[in-house]
Design a protein around this motif. Structure first.
Motif, short mmCIF file in Angstrom:
data_model
loop_
_atom_site.label_atom_id
_atom_site.label_comp_id
_atom_site.label_asym_id
_atom_site.label_seq_id
_atom_site.Cartn_x
_atom_site.Cartn_y
_atom_site.Cartn_z
N ASP A 67 0.86 -1.17 0.00
CA ASP A 67 0.00 0.00 0.00
C ASP A 67 0.91 1.23 0.00
O ASP A 67 1.77 1.37 0.87
N THR A 68 0.74 2.12 -0.96
CA THR A 68 1.59 3.31 -1.01
C THR A 68 1.40 4.22 0.19
O THR A 68 2.25 5.06 0.49
N ARG A 69 0.27 4.06 0.92
CA ARG A 69 0.01 4.89 2.09
C ARG A 69 0.65 4.33 3.35
O ARG A 69 0.61 4.98 4.41
N HIS A 126 -6.52 0.71 5.59
CA HIS A 126 -5.57 1.80 5.32
C HIS A 126 -4.30 1.46 6.10
O HIS A 126 -4.16 1.82 7.26
N ASP A 158 -6.08 2.60 -6.19
CA ASP A 158 -4.89 3.28 -6.67
C ASP A 158 -3.69 3.10 -5.75
O ASP A 158 -2.54 3.14 -6.19
N HIS A 159 -3.97 2.91 -4.45
CA HIS A 159 -2.87 2.82 -3.49
C HIS A 159 -2.24 1.42 -3.45
O HIS A 159 -1.20 1.24 -2.81
N TRP A 160 -2.82 0.44 -4.11
CA TRP A 160 -2.27 -0.93 -4.10
C TRP A 160 -1.36 -1.07 -5.32
O TRP A 160 -1.81 -0.95 -6.46
#
Length: 200
Positions: A67-69, A126, A158-160
Motif C-alpha cells: 500500500d503506497t500509504r 488503510h 490506486d494505493h495498491w
C-alpha cells in the motif's frame, strides 16, 4: 558440513544465482511464499525494517505488493531505495540486496491485483493508519464487504501497487565450519556485473 562457495561455480548474474539458491531451499519453487526483511529509510534518515513476501524474482529484480500509504510506501516515496535480506538458517546462507525501488506500470499492477483471492481487504484497510480498536477494524471491513458483495470483479485501489527492487549490489554469504565464511558480492557496472570476494 556446509558447502564451499567457489567463485568459478557462480552464475554470471546475481539474480540467476539467487534463483538457484531459492530452488535449493525450496524445490517446490514457491517464490510467492518466500519471506524476507525489507529495510527502508524515511525523510529524517531513520531506518525501518519489516518482513515482506517476495512475489517474483526475475532478471529485472524482486517484487513485493504493498500500500503506497503504508509506512514503507511513504518511506519509498521520500527515498526510493531499499535493502532486502533473505536468510535460510537450515542451509546457513543469506543474500543481501540493495538498490533503487520502482512502482510497476498500471497494467502490471492490475494483473497482479486480479490474481489475489477476493481482495476486499485492500479496500477496507488503510495500512499503518491508526484505528481505535479491533472492533472498529472488523466493522470497517464488514462495511466494505457489504458494499462490494455484488461486484463481479473488484477493481484495484490506486494505493495498491507492486514495488520492484532493482539491485545494484547483491551479496551471497555461505557459512563455513571454520568461520572463514564465503562472501561474494556482485556489483552492477556499465558492462554488466562484476564480482568481488569479501573477507568474512
Amino acid at each position: 558440513m556446509t558447502p564451499i562457495l567457489h567463485d568459478d561455480e557462480l552464475a554470471e548474474a546475481p539474480l540467476e544465482q539467487l534463483r538457484a539458491w531459492m530452488a535449493e531451499a525450496d524445490p517446490a519453487g514457491r517464490v510467492g511464499e518466500v519471506t524476507a526483511s525489507l529495510a527502508t529509510v524515511d525523510e529524517h534518515q531513520h531506518p525501518d525494517v519489516r518482513i515482506v513476501v517476495i512475489r517474483t524474482v526475475d532478471d529485472d529484480g524482486l517484487t513485493i505488493y504493498s500500500d503506497t500509504r503504508s509506512r514503507k510506501g511513504q518511506d519509498l516515496e521520500q527515498n526510493p531505495r531499499a535493502a532486502i535480506l533473505m536468510y535460510w538458517p537450515e542451509l546457513r546462507r543469506q543474500v543481501r540486496l540493495r538498490g533503487p525501488v520502482e512502482i510497476l506500470p498500471d497494467d502490471a499492477n492490475d494483473a497482479a491485483f486480479s490474481s489475489r483471492p477476493r481482495p476486499i481487504g485492500y479496500w477496507a484497510n488503510h495500512q499503518s493508519a491508526p484505528i481505535s480498536d479491533r472492533q472498529a477494524l472488523v466493522a470497517q471491513a464488514a462495511a466494505v464487504e457489504r458494499q462490494l458483495a455484488e461486484a463481479d470483479e473488484i477493481a484495484r485501489p490506486d494505493h495498491w501497487v507492486v514495488y520492484r527492487l532493482v539491485p545494484g549490489t547483491v551479496e551471497f554469504w555461505q557459512a563455513a565450519e571454520d568461520h572463514l565464511h564465503d562472501r561474494i558480492e556482485y556489483r552492477r557496472s556499465a558492462g554488466g556485473w562484476e564480482t568481488v570476494r569479501l573477507q568474512p
